[in-house]
Write a protein that holds these residues in place. Structure first.
Motif, PDB file in Angstrom:
ATOM      1  N   PHE A   9      30.565 -32.726  33.015  1.00  0.00           N
ATOM      2  CA  PHE A   9      30.044 -31.814  34.028  1.00  0.00           C
ATOM      3  C   PHE A   9      28.890 -32.472  34.781  1.00  0.00           C
ATOM      4  O   PHE A   9      28.856 -32.495  36.010  1.00  0.00           O
ATOM      5  N   ALA A  59      30.035 -35.403  36.972  1.00  0.00           N
ATOM      6  CA  ALA A  59      30.661 -34.925  38.209  1.00  0.00           C
ATOM      7  C   ALA A  59      29.600 -34.469  39.213  1.00  0.00           C
ATOM      8  O   ALA A  59      29.697 -34.768  40.406  1.00  0.00           O
ATOM      9  N   ARG A 104      30.466 -33.470  42.836  1.00  0.00           N
ATOM     10  CA  ARG A 104      31.605 -32.583  42.561  1.00  0.00           C
ATOM     11  C   ARG A 104      31.192 -31.479  41.599  1.00  0.00           C
ATOM     12  O   ARG A 104      30.292 -31.659  40.788  1.00  0.00           O
ATOM     13  N   ASP A 114      32.978 -29.718  38.659  1.00  0.00           N
ATOM     14  CA  ASP A 114      34.129 -29.702  37.750  1.00  0.00           C
ATOM     15  C   ASP A 114      33.898 -28.652  36.669  1.00  0.00           C
ATOM     16  O   ASP A 114      32.769 -28.485  36.185  1.00  0.00           O
ATOM     17  N   GLU A 132      39.401 -26.096  32.372  1.00  0.00           N
ATOM     18  CA  GLU A 132      40.589 -25.265  32.603  1.00  0.00           C
ATOM     19  C   GLU A 132      41.479 -25.378  31.373  1.00  0.00           C
ATOM     20  O   GLU A 132      41.804 -26.475  30.924  1.00  0.00           O
ATOM     21  N   ARG A 146      40.132 -20.773  33.988  1.00  0.00           N
ATOM     22  CA  ARG A 146      38.930 -21.602  34.028  1.00  0.00           C
ATOM     23  C   ARG A 146      37.775 -20.826  33.426  1.00  0.00           C
ATOM     24  O   ARG A 146      37.753 -19.598  33.466  1.00  0.00           O
ATOM     25  N   TRP A 161      38.987 -30.997  32.275  1.00  0.00           N
ATOM     26  CA  TRP A 161      38.083 -30.805  33.402  1.00  0.00           C
ATOM     27  C   TRP A 161      38.891 -30.849  34.687  1.00  0.00           C
ATOM     28  O   TRP A 161      39.700 -31.747  34.870  1.00  0.00           O
ATOM     29  N   VAL A 162      38.666 -29.880  35.584  1.00  0.00           N
ATOM     30  CA  VAL A 162      39.329 -29.850  36.884  1.00  0.00           C
ATOM     31  C   VAL A 162      38.278 -29.606  37.968  1.00  0.00           C
ATOM     32  O   VAL A 162      37.226 -29.027  37.717  1.00  0.00           O
ATOM     33  N   HIS A 163      38.583 -30.052  39.183  1.00  0.00           N
ATOM     34  CA  HIS A 163      37.671 -29.859  40.313  1.00  0.00           C
ATOM     35  C   HIS A 163      37.700 -28.402  40.761  1.00  0.00           C
ATOM     36  O   HIS A 163      38.761 -27.786  40.838  1.00  0.00           O
ATOM     37  N   SER A 164      36.539 -27.866  41.043  1.00  0.00           N
ATOM     38  CA  SER A 164      36.422 -26.516  41.590  1.00  0.00           C
ATOM     39  C   SER A 164      35.916 -26.635  43.022  1.00  0.00           C
ATOM     40  O   SER A 164      34.989 -27.399  43.295  1.00  0.00           O
TER      41      SER A 164
END
Length: 74
Positions: free
Chosen positions: A14, A17, A22, A24, A27, A34, A52-55
């Protein structure tokens, strides 16, 4: 003076990112939801194995709070 948070095994990606500009978030691979803060298991379905995914950083604020006196000096 504020103390910087200490990244751990769950939060280090986190903070990495954020340094790259970003947002992140975790999810869940099982239920697809999420969540934040990162936990060992999904708080929605209890499964392990989230990624981890981009938000995009868009959402709805349902509530907020303001802390006037910290519980811990740090």
């Amino acid at each position: 003076m504020p103390v910087a948070p200490e990244p751990d095994e769950f939060t280090a990606p986190f903070w990495d990112a954020l340094r790259d500009g970003r947002l992140d978030v975790p999810e869940c691979g099982a239920c697809g939801r999420r969540f934040f803060v990162p936990e060992p298991l999904c708080p929605h379905c209890g499964a392990a194995g989230w990624t981890w995914v981009h938000s995009p950083g868009a959402g709805t604020i349902y509530s907020m709070s303001v802390v006037h006196q910290a519980v811990d000096p740090a």
